[in-house]
Design a protein around this motif. Structure first.
Motif, PDB file in Angstrom:
ATOM      1  N   GLN A  58      54.152 -89.737   4.287  1.00  0.00           N
ATOM      2  CA  GLN A  58      55.516 -89.407   3.404  1.00  0.00           C
ATOM      3  C   GLN A  58      56.639 -90.027   4.163  1.00  0.00           C
ATOM      4  O   GLN A  58      57.693 -90.809   3.678  1.00  0.00           O
ATOM      5  N   MET A  59      56.820 -89.487   5.460  1.00  0.00           N
ATOM      6  CA  MET A  59      58.114 -89.844   6.100  1.00  0.00           C
ATOM      7  C   MET A  59      57.836 -91.353   6.438  1.00  0.00           C
ATOM      8  O   MET A  59      58.779 -92.176   6.397  1.00  0.00           O
ATOM      9  N   GLU A  60      56.663 -91.835   6.721  1.00  0.00           N
ATOM     10  CA  GLU A  60      56.450 -93.358   6.962  1.00  0.00           C
ATOM     11  C   GLU A  60      56.952 -94.161   5.870  1.00  0.00           C
ATOM     12  O   GLU A  60      57.497 -95.215   5.932  1.00  0.00           O
ATOM     13  N   ILE A  61      56.397 -93.770   4.732  1.00  0.00           N
ATOM     14  CA  ILE A  61      56.577 -94.580   3.594  1.00  0.00           C
ATOM     15  C   ILE A  61      58.056 -94.592   3.220  1.00  0.00           C
ATOM     16  O   ILE A  61      58.956 -95.580   2.982  1.00  0.00           O
ATOM     17  N   LEU A  95      48.518 -85.184   7.615  1.00  0.00           N
ATOM     18  CA  LEU A  95      48.541 -86.700   7.560  1.00  0.00           C
ATOM     19  C   LEU A  95      49.405 -87.140   6.422  1.00  0.00           C
ATOM     20  O   LEU A  95      50.325 -87.998   6.495  1.00  0.00           O
ATOM     21  N   ARG A  96      49.263 -86.453   5.362  1.00  0.00           N
ATOM     22  CA  ARG A  96      50.186 -86.562   4.043  1.00  0.00           C
ATOM     23  C   ARG A  96      51.611 -86.586   4.454  1.00  0.00           C
ATOM     24  O   ARG A  96      52.218 -87.375   4.023  1.00  0.00           O
ATOM     25  N   GLU A  97      51.973 -85.705   4.868  1.00  0.00           N
ATOM     26  CA  GLU A  97      53.436 -85.285   5.539  1.00  0.00           C
ATOM     27  C   GLU A  97      53.975 -86.456   6.260  1.00  0.00           C
ATOM     28  O   GLU A  97      54.989 -86.893   6.313  1.00  0.00           O
ATOM     29  N   ALA A 120      57.851 -85.067  -4.148  1.00  0.00           N
ATOM     30  CA  ALA A 120      59.005 -85.772  -4.643  1.00  0.00           C
ATOM     31  C   ALA A 120      60.156 -85.342  -3.823  1.00  0.00           C
ATOM     32  O   ALA A 120      61.156 -86.444  -3.975  1.00  0.00           O
ATOM     33  N   LEU A 121      60.532 -84.146  -3.562  1.00  0.00           N
ATOM     34  CA  LEU A 121      61.746 -83.836  -3.129  1.00  0.00           C
ATOM     35  C   LEU A 121      62.250 -84.441  -1.711  1.00  0.00           C
ATOM     36  O   LEU A 121      63.124 -84.862  -1.554  1.00  0.00           O
ATOM     37  N   THR A 122      60.863 -84.661  -1.042  1.00  0.00           N
ATOM     38  CA  THR A 122      60.972 -85.178   0.428  1.00  0.00           C
ATOM     39  C   THR A 122      61.286 -86.726   0.428  1.00  0.00           C
ATOM     40  O   THR A 122      62.290 -86.971   1.161  1.00  0.00           O
ATOM     41  N   MET A 123      60.648 -87.416  -0.487  1.00  0.00           N
ATOM     42  CA  MET A 123      60.780 -88.824  -0.398  1.00  0.00           C
ATOM     43  C   MET A 123      62.032 -89.530  -1.007  1.00  0.00           C
ATOM     44  O   MET A 123      62.258 -90.616  -0.701  1.00  0.00           O
TER      45      MET A 123
END
Length: 365
Positions: free
Chosen positions: A180-183, A175-177, A204-207
């Motif tokens: 992350q994409m949703e935000i 759900l966290r991942e 941090a790197l993803t978003m």
């Protein structure tokens, strides 16, 4: 005012924070946050990242220095007058209000008329895909749904700045991942400026557009995710961001942008000279595990050594091979599963190598 300064939404100028008048939690923070960017403050516990966010929010007061939002100094402006959206790890929703009422609250505080409030609440619910949940109470929703409501509430009054403090910390990995994409997508769509605090480096790197890496009250490096990972400027950043192999030695010679480092057991490594002292001083070499070549692939590498295989750690799509290399017992090689030679076994001694450009000579840890 220059065009460059128009792009800056938030400025920290020589900001310090001490709780006891002696030790500084934030030492002397100088930071410009650009309009529309997603900036993450990343660092271990106690590094000063959350304190910096709380000073920007108005929940903490700087001991020294100045924080500006646009043209305005914020130091003496109370939190509710800063027009900043906030998202916390614990959601901070009103349990006695429905989802719709929670979202309407910041709009009613700003004395918007009922029709405008209704329209903005509907729009915010649609943005986080919760249109059918307006009449539910927070306790009737899952953690992920509550976090979506908290996000919608932070955005419903269209602030120019949104602060997020470990907002996904209470969610499970999958759900966290997803969140992350949703935000990230909501940020891209709205163009709002986001300052995000986390201790999770992959998050941090993803978003982020940029990441400020904190340690001991200072920013160690601020850069885009790829630059932070591929081009760390200190041993702390190299070790904190992603997986890293570290070899310790002494600077033997310098040749332009490259250098030679003599390791503890006498081997010489050719590396990129990034952050080193004088010849004869200690140096730490950083090499990412996925940059290491095996067997015949290592023949063209400037740095080539024999390593002994100690352990295979299977992770589905790739394997981590723990090796003893140059006297270092926990040297990791990361390899896609499709490239793994099935004949390799624990105890084998194999040649490995890496290029000069992928070895970074940095300050000793």
């Amino acid at each position: 005012m220059s065009d460059t300064s128009k792009d800056i939404l938030v400025s920290f100028r020589n900001v310090q924070k001490s709780y006891d008048g002696e030790s500084l939690i934030v030492k002397s923070l100088n930071l410009d946050i650009r309009r529309g960017e997603f900036l993450t403050l990343l660092g271990p516990s106690g590094s000063g990242k959350t304190t910096s966010l709380m000073m920007l929010a108005g929940f903490e007061t700087p001991t020294a220095g100045e924080i500006r939002l646009g043209e305005k100094t914020l130091n003496n402006v109370p939190p509710h007058k800063r027009n900043i959206g906030m998202v916390f790890q614990n959601y901070a929703l009103f349990p006695h209000l429905t989802v719709g009422e929670n979202l309407a609250f910041p709009l009613k505080v700003r004395k918007l008329d009922a029709a405008t409030v209704d329209e903005k609440v509907k729009k915010a619910l649609a943005m986080v895909q919760l249109e059918k949940f307006a009449n539910r109470y927070p306790a009737q929703m899952s953690g992920g749904q509550q976090q979506r409501v908290a996000l919608a509430r932070a955005l419903v009054f269209e602030p120019q700045l949104v602060l997020m403090d470990e907002p996904l910390g209470a969610l499970d990995k999958q759900l966290r991942e997803h969140m992350q994409m949703e935000i990230k997508h909501i940020h891209e769509k709205l163009g709002v400026t986001v300052v995000y605090v986390t201790h999770d480096q992959s998050e941090a790197l993803t978003m982020s557009d940029r990441v400020a890496v904190f340690n001991n009250g200072d920013i160690q490096q601020i850069d885009g995710p790829r630059a932070l990972y591929e081009a760390p400027t200190s041993s702390f950043v190299a070790n904190f961001i992603g997986e890293n192999n570290r070899l310790s030695g002494v600077l033997q010679s310098v040749d332009g942008s490259s250098c030679q480092v003599r390791l503890t057991h006498g081997e010489v490594v050719h590396a990129n000279k990034i952050n080193v002292g004088d010849v004869g001083q200690p140096v730490s070499i950083s090499i990412r595990p996925e940059r290491i070549m095996f067997n015949a692939d290592s023949e063209t590498c400037a740095n080539r050594f024999n390593g002994r295989i100690c352990e295979f750690i299977y992770l589905g799509d790739h394997v981590r091979i723990r090796m003893e290399v140059c006297g270092e017992p926990d040297f990791i090689v990361k390899m896609p599963i499709a490239q793994l030679d099935d004949n390799l076994k624990v105890g084998d001694i194999v040649p490995i190598g890496w290029s000069v450009e992928h070895a970074r000579a940095l300050d000793p840890l």
